[in-house]
Design a protein around this motif. Structure first.
Motif, PDB file in Angstrom:
ATOM      1  N   TYR A  24       0.480  -1.103  -0.405  1.00 29.87           N
ATOM      2  CA  TYR A  24       0.315   0.088   0.374  1.00 29.87           C
ATOM      3  C   TYR A  24       0.823   1.630   0.224  1.00 29.87           C
ATOM      4  O   TYR A  24       0.951   1.941  -0.344  1.00 29.87           O
ATOM      5  N   HIS A  65      -7.983   7.234  -7.543  1.00 23.75           N
ATOM      6  CA  HIS A  65      -6.654   6.400  -7.453  1.00 23.75           C
ATOM      7  C   HIS A  65      -6.265   5.378  -8.151  1.00 23.75           C
ATOM      8  O   HIS A  65      -5.719   4.505  -7.716  1.00 23.75           O
ATOM      9  N   ASP A 123      -5.227  -3.791  -7.443  1.00 22.96           N
ATOM     10  CA  ASP A 123      -5.190  -2.950  -6.988  1.00 22.96           C
ATOM     11  C   ASP A 123      -5.975  -2.182  -7.545  1.00 22.96           C
ATOM     12  O   ASP A 123      -5.308  -0.723  -7.936  1.00 22.96           O
ATOM     13  N   THR A 153      -8.762   0.198  -7.534  1.00 21.77           N
ATOM     14  CA  THR A 153      -8.824   1.283  -6.674  1.00 21.77           C
ATOM     15  C   THR A 153      -8.260   2.067  -5.438  1.00 21.77           C
ATOM     16  O   THR A 153      -9.313   3.094  -5.183  1.00 21.77           O
ATOM     17  N   GLU A 155      -7.842   0.237  -2.884  1.00 17.97           N
ATOM     18  CA  GLU A 155      -8.655  -0.434  -1.263  1.00 17.97           C
ATOM     19  C   GLU A 155      -7.927  -1.695  -1.324  1.00 17.97           C
ATOM     20  O   GLU A 155      -7.786  -1.736  -0.344  1.00 17.97           O
ATOM     21  N   THR A 156      -8.260  -2.258  -2.027  1.00 14.75           N
ATOM     22  CA  THR A 156      -7.366  -3.776  -1.951  1.00 14.75           C
ATOM     23  C   THR A 156      -6.240  -3.746  -0.895  1.00 14.75           C
ATOM     24  O   THR A 156      -5.897  -4.570  -0.350  1.00 14.75           O
ATOM     25  N   ARG A 184      -6.047  -1.249   0.612  1.00 15.74           N
ATOM     26  CA  ARG A 184      -5.863  -0.631   2.354  1.00 15.74           C
ATOM     27  C   ARG A 184      -6.730  -1.432   2.927  1.00 15.74           C
ATOM     28  O   ARG A 184      -6.558  -1.035   4.436  1.00 15.74           O
ATOM     29  N   TYR A 185      -7.697  -2.388   2.338  1.00 17.34           N
ATOM     30  CA  TYR A 185      -8.968  -3.542   3.098  1.00 17.34           C
ATOM     31  C   TYR A 185      -8.805  -4.439   3.103  1.00 17.34           C
ATOM     32  O   TYR A 185      -8.212  -5.191   2.059  1.00 17.34           O
ATOM     33  N   VAL A 217     -13.406  -5.489   0.477  1.00 16.68           N
ATOM     34  CA  VAL A 217     -13.505  -3.703  -0.324  1.00 16.68           C
ATOM     35  C   VAL A 217     -15.110  -4.019  -1.201  1.00 16.68           C
ATOM     36  O   VAL A 217     -15.886  -5.310  -1.315  1.00 16.68           O
ATOM     37  N   ARG A 242     -18.553  -2.756  -1.552  1.00 14.78           N
ATOM     38  CA  ARG A 242     -20.130  -1.414  -1.030  1.00 14.78           C
ATOM     39  C   ARG A 242     -21.280  -2.292  -0.766  1.00 14.78           C
ATOM     40  O   ARG A 242     -21.480  -3.124  -1.954  1.00 14.78           O
ATOM     41  N   ARG A 252     -19.645  -6.204  -1.130  1.00 14.37           N
ATOM     42  CA  ARG A 252     -18.581  -6.594  -0.808  1.00 14.37           C
ATOM     43  C   ARG A 252     -17.845  -7.282  -0.639  1.00 14.37           C
ATOM     44  O   ARG A 252     -18.569  -8.936  -0.693  1.00 14.37           O
TER      45      ARG A 252
END
Length: 217
Positions: A63, A107, A147, A149, A151-152, A154-155, A158, A160, A164
């Motif tokens: 990240y 991003h 990754d 977005t 997010e991959t 980071r979390y 991923v 919503r 999810r």
């Protein structure tokens, strides 16, 4: 303070002056932060290499390298756009700072790389320098595929709502050293090589424009 409380504290710097950090102001831009994220990534990567495998570190390391690369691309895009406008660009694309800011408000590494490639092609540079070099392009595409977005890395999960999903649904054994070493080289090339080259180009352009104005005044 008892031993139980003390063990949660970080070690205090030897000199009190070293307890002070400075941030903000006119010198803080995407490139300054990119350098910081790169330093954090490299320190953690070297720790992982020296101390032996620690499976909690690779994703945060990726990240930090990724974010450094993202910020370097944004700095390069903004700088290239300024240089294009300064050269007397008469095309149809709006290259005002506000519009460029809108384009880099993403991003997505591939979108940013595409923008940079297009802008480099508009500059008066030798042909090989009007595009991102092939090896860097290959690594940027790999990073985007892993990754897209931001997010991959980071979390753990991923998306919503009903979309999810686990970021890494299948456990894998990967050669992390090879992956992170390539990102390490790419991040340094962008934050130290590409940015230095384009920064020198902009300085030369400004100096040339000032000399031309002086000659005609």
């Amino acid at each position: 303070m008892n031993d139980e409380e003390d063990r949660f504290n970080l070690p205090r710097p030897r000199w009190s002056i070293h307890e002070i950090a400075i941030w903000g102001g006119s010198e803080e831009d995407d490139l300054a932060l990119a350098s910081g994220y790169l330093d954090v990534a490299e320190i953690a990567a070297r720790h992982w290499i020296a101390r032996g495998p620690n499976d909690s570190l690779p994703i945060p390391i990726l990240y930090n390298y990724r974010h450094s690369i993202e910020l370097s691309l944004k700095w390069l895009i903004r700088t290239a756009a300024r240089c294009i406008v300064r050269s007397g660009y008469a095309g149809t694309e709006n290259l005002s700072p506000d519009k460029v800011d809108e384009r880099v408000r993403t991003h997505n590494i591939r979108k940013l790389a595409d923008h940079l490639n297009r802008y480099l092609a508009m500059l008066d540079l030798p042909a090989p320098e009007q595009r991102i070099d092939p090896e860097s392009w290959k690594q940027l595409n790999w990073l985007d595929s892993e990754d897209a977005t931001g997010e991959t890395f980071r979390y753990a999960v991923v998306g919503r709502g009903p979309d999810r999903t686990p970021a890494r649904p299948v456990q894998q054994n990967v050669n992390f050293y090879e992956q992170v070493n390539e990102l390490h080289k790419l991040a340094h090339l962008l934050s130290g090589g590409y940015t230095s080259h384009l920064g020198v180009y902009e300085d030369w352009q400004i100096e040339y424009m000032e000399e031309m104005r002086s000659a005609w005044s």
